[in-house]
Motif scaffolding. Structure first.
Motif, PDB file in Angstrom:
ATOM      1  N   ILE A 194      -1.499  -3.472  11.012  1.00  0.00           N
ATOM      2  CA  ILE A 194      -2.040  -4.032   9.773  1.00  0.00           C
ATOM      3  C   ILE A 194      -1.709  -5.516   9.705  1.00  0.00           C
ATOM      4  O   ILE A 194      -0.558  -5.926   9.877  1.00  0.00           O
ATOM      5  CB  ILE A 194      -1.429  -3.327   8.545  1.00  0.00           C
ATOM      6  CG1 ILE A 194      -1.674  -1.813   8.619  1.00  0.00           C
ATOM      7  CG2 ILE A 194      -1.993  -3.911   7.260  1.00  0.00           C
ATOM      8  CD1 ILE A 194      -0.758  -1.031   7.701  1.00  0.00           C
ATOM      9  N   ASP A 195      -2.729  -6.330   9.437  1.00  0.00           N
ATOM     10  CA  ASP A 195      -2.530  -7.739   9.137  1.00  0.00           C
ATOM     11  C   ASP A 195      -2.133  -7.808   7.657  1.00  0.00           C
ATOM     12  O   ASP A 195      -2.978  -7.670   6.768  1.00  0.00           O
ATOM     13  CB  ASP A 195      -3.822  -8.510   9.390  1.00  0.00           C
ATOM     14  CG  ASP A 195      -3.707  -9.987   9.056  1.00  0.00           C
ATOM     15  OD1 ASP A 195      -2.638 -10.416   8.579  1.00  0.00           O
ATOM     16  OD2 ASP A 195      -4.695 -10.724   9.278  1.00  0.00           O
ATOM     17  N   THR A 196      -0.852  -8.001   7.383  1.00  0.00           N
ATOM     18  CA  THR A 196      -0.372  -7.889   6.005  1.00  0.00           C
ATOM     19  C   THR A 196      -0.787  -9.092   5.143  1.00  0.00           C
ATOM     20  O   THR A 196      -0.607  -9.047   3.920  1.00  0.00           O
ATOM     21  CB  THR A 196       1.150  -7.716   5.959  1.00  0.00           C
ATOM     22  OG1 THR A 196       1.764  -8.803   6.637  1.00  0.00           O
ATOM     23  CG2 THR A 196       1.556  -6.405   6.619  1.00  0.00           C
ATOM     24  N   ILE A 235      -6.641   1.042   6.071  1.00  0.00           N
ATOM     25  CA  ILE A 235      -5.505   1.901   6.424  1.00  0.00           C
ATOM     26  C   ILE A 235      -5.906   3.369   6.428  1.00  0.00           C
ATOM     27  O   ILE A 235      -5.596   4.119   7.361  1.00  0.00           O
ATOM     28  CB  ILE A 235      -4.317   1.655   5.468  1.00  0.00           C
ATOM     29  CG1 ILE A 235      -3.705   0.278   5.714  1.00  0.00           C
ATOM     30  CG2 ILE A 235      -3.251   2.741   5.658  1.00  0.00           C
ATOM     31  CD1 ILE A 235      -2.627  -0.117   4.707  1.00  0.00           C
ATOM     32  N   TYR A 274       0.869  -1.180   0.000  1.00  0.00           N
ATOM     33  CA  TYR A 274       0.000   0.000   0.000  1.00  0.00           C
ATOM     34  C   TYR A 274       0.901   1.224   0.000  1.00  0.00           C
ATOM     35  O   TYR A 274       1.816   1.321   0.824  1.00  0.00           O
ATOM     36  CB  TYR A 274      -0.901   0.021   1.240  1.00  0.00           C
ATOM     37  CG  TYR A 274      -2.335  -0.344   0.971  1.00  0.00           C
ATOM     38  CD1 TYR A 274      -3.361   0.583   1.097  1.00  0.00           C
ATOM     39  CD2 TYR A 274      -2.678  -1.632   0.561  1.00  0.00           C
ATOM     40  CE1 TYR A 274      -4.692   0.245   0.838  1.00  0.00           C
ATOM     41  CE2 TYR A 274      -3.989  -1.992   0.306  1.00  0.00           C
ATOM     42  CZ  TYR A 274      -4.993  -1.043   0.454  1.00  0.00           C
ATOM     43  OH  TYR A 274      -6.313  -1.384   0.203  1.00  0.00           O
ATOM     44  N   TYR A 286       2.999  -8.479  10.243  1.00  0.00           N
ATOM     45  CA  TYR A 286       2.297  -7.348  10.845  1.00  0.00           C
ATOM     46  C   TYR A 286       3.110  -6.077  10.655  1.00  0.00           C
ATOM     47  O   TYR A 286       4.343  -6.097  10.732  1.00  0.00           O
ATOM     48  CB  TYR A 286       2.062  -7.587  12.341  1.00  0.00           C
ATOM     49  CG  TYR A 286       1.278  -8.840  12.625  1.00  0.00           C
ATOM     50  CD1 TYR A 286      -0.103  -8.883  12.418  1.00  0.00           C
ATOM     51  CD2 TYR A 286       1.909  -9.998  13.080  1.00  0.00           C
ATOM     52  CE1 TYR A 286      -0.822 -10.042  12.653  1.00  0.00           C
ATOM     53  CE2 TYR A 286       1.192 -11.160  13.319  1.00  0.00           C
ATOM     54  CZ  TYR A 286      -0.174 -11.176  13.101  1.00  0.00           C
ATOM     55  OH  TYR A 286      -0.885 -12.313  13.331  1.00  0.00           O
ATOM     56  N   TYR A 296       4.341  -1.647   4.912  1.00  0.00           N
ATOM     57  CA  TYR A 296       2.974  -1.921   4.453  1.00  0.00           C
ATOM     58  C   TYR A 296       3.076  -2.741   3.170  1.00  0.00           C
ATOM     59  O   TYR A 296       2.619  -2.356   2.104  1.00  0.00           O
ATOM     60  CB  TYR A 296       2.215  -0.641   4.136  1.00  0.00           C
ATOM     61  CG  TYR A 296       1.947   0.343   5.250  1.00  0.00           C
ATOM     62  CD1 TYR A 296       2.529   0.236   6.518  1.00  0.00           C
ATOM     63  CD2 TYR A 296       1.090   1.426   5.033  1.00  0.00           C
ATOM     64  CE1 TYR A 296       2.280   1.168   7.515  1.00  0.00           C
ATOM     65  CE2 TYR A 296       0.835   2.363   6.018  1.00  0.00           C
ATOM     66  CZ  TYR A 296       1.435   2.238   7.254  1.00  0.00           C
ATOM     67  OH  TYR A 296       1.180   3.177   8.225  1.00  0.00           O
ATOM     68  N   ILE A 324       1.012   1.039  12.489  1.00  0.00           N
ATOM     69  CA  ILE A 324       0.794   2.379  11.946  1.00  0.00           C
ATOM     70  C   ILE A 324       1.257   3.387  12.989  1.00  0.00           C
ATOM     71  O   ILE A 324       0.717   3.440  14.095  1.00  0.00           O
ATOM     72  CB  ILE A 324      -0.684   2.615  11.592  1.00  0.00           C
ATOM     73  CG1 ILE A 324      -1.082   1.737  10.407  1.00  0.00           C
ATOM     74  CG2 ILE A 324      -0.948   4.088  11.282  1.00  0.00           C
ATOM     75  CD1 ILE A 324      -2.546   1.855  10.009  1.00  0.00           C
ATOM     76  N   ALA A 330      -5.802  -4.396   5.434  1.00  0.00           N
ATOM     77  CA  ALA A 330      -5.151  -3.327   4.680  1.00  0.00           C
ATOM     78  C   ALA A 330      -6.137  -2.320   4.102  1.00  0.00           C
ATOM     79  O   ALA A 330      -5.813  -1.134   3.976  1.00  0.00           O
ATOM     80  CB  ALA A 330      -4.297  -3.929   3.559  1.00  0.00           C
TER      81      ALA A 330
END
Length: 346
Positions: free
Chosen positions: A340-342, A322, A6, A36, A129, A39, A319
């Motif tokens: 964020i759970d990538t 975000i 992202y 993970y 990210y 942010i 994501a």
């Protein structure tokens, strides 16, 4: 290697899905499958251009936890399958006086930030990210067993940003420590100072987070919006850690320090701060600043947090949330860190 990510396409524009290119794994590199990514408020400042022009499109994220999937031929510290972390920097010269002392964050040649910087090979760094990242092994941390990996991600920035000044200025038994602000940084400062054995006070604008502050380990909680607070607490503290990124009345806060006390700024307001020098010389007080920590100290912090069962209080998001999370951070609507759970990036 092409990976999902992202990115911010331009200043103040919403982040959007994209594909980026990661470099091939070199002899001293580690390929990490990101699990993970935290942010940080710094991500928002950076992608909005608040701290100057950026090389867009830009992938933020410097609170990274993941699994090693490939290592270079010269790497001995990490193995495939290890859970590791990456924080705010991914390279430094390694040769200057500061690097040799373990203060790579203050590299005289300029440390390389995890995103938006120029790496030693001339490429622009892109952050966490994303589904994968390639990092020099010397800047990869081991995440101890026992730490929840999602809650550990913010330790790579918020954790070390608060641990470093608390350790350097001697937070511990017999010391009175105040934390200004109970946000992403402040809640970590409270947890860590409490685990170090200090008597911890939260100084916040109001009492609306008082229950949280006491639950996190604070012994006392005071509202700075009450003018009596500064009179009642005058000369009380050995150390004050200011975590807020806003202009505060430094003279008022310096007045809360005991003789030889120190006020340390870890928040980064966008405007200059001013003070009256008599606030310092009247009681041999100090005003200081601190920025993350070196690699060895960051590993020390992770080990300390594992030993004491400390992780960030988080809200795990996919994501596609975000941009919503950014707006909630700006509205102080998070307790206390988005992660964020990538796995949702692909």
């Amino acid at each position: 290697m092409r990976v999902h990510a992202y990115a911010a396409p331009a200043a103040a524009e919403p982040l959007a899905p994209t594909i980026i290119e990661r470099r091939d794994v070199g002899p001293n590199d580690v390929l990490i499958e990101v699990e993970y990514a935290g942010i940080c408020h710094s991500d928002i400042h950076t992608v909005n251009g608040d701290w100057g022009p950026q090389p867009y499109p830009l992938v933020p994220g410097h609170e990274i936890v993941g699994i090693v999937t490939e290592v270079g031929a010269a790497v001995t510290r990490h193995q495939v399958g290890d859970r590791v972390g990456v924080g705010c920097m991914v390279n430094a010269c390694g040769e200057c006086a500061n690097c040799r002392k373990g203060d790579e964050q203050y590299c005289l040649d300029g440390m390389v930030p995890t995103y938006g910087g120029v790496d030693r090979d001339g490429t622009i760094t892109q952050g966490g990210y994303s589904t994968h990242v390639v990092v020099d092994a010397d800047f990869v941390l081991s995440v101890p067993e026992g730490l929840d990996p999602a809650a550990a991600a913010p330790l790579l920035c918020a954790g070390i940003t608060t641990y470093s000044p608390l350790r350097r200025w001697g937070a511990g038994p017999g010391k009175k420590v105040a934390v200004v602000g109970l946000g992403g940084l402040g809640h970590m400062a409270v947890k860590i100072a409490h685990a170090m054995g200090a008597e911890v006070t939260v100084l916040s604008q109001s009492l609306k987070k008082q229950e949280d502050g006491l639950r996190l380990g604070a012994d006392h909680y005071h509202a700075t919006g009450d003018p009596d607070t500064f009179e009642r607490l005058a000369g009380r503290f050995d150390l004050i850690v200011n975590t807020v990124s806003a202009v505060i009345d430094l003279d008022a806060y310096l007045g809360l320090l005991a003789v030889d006390g120190t006020l340390v700024n870890v928040g980064a307001p966008g405007e200059p701060l001013s003070l009256n020098v008599f606030s310092l010389i009247g009681a041999r007080r100090s005003y200081a600043g601190s920025m993350i920590g070196g690699i060895a100290e960051t590993q020390e912090m992770l080990n300390f947090c594992a030993e004491h069962g400390i992780g960030a209080d988080i809200e795990l998001i996919p994501a596609d949330r975000i941009n919503e999370a950014y707006q909630r951070v700006l509205a102080s609507d998070v307790r206390y860190r988005f992660v964020i759970d990538t796995a949702t990036l692909g």
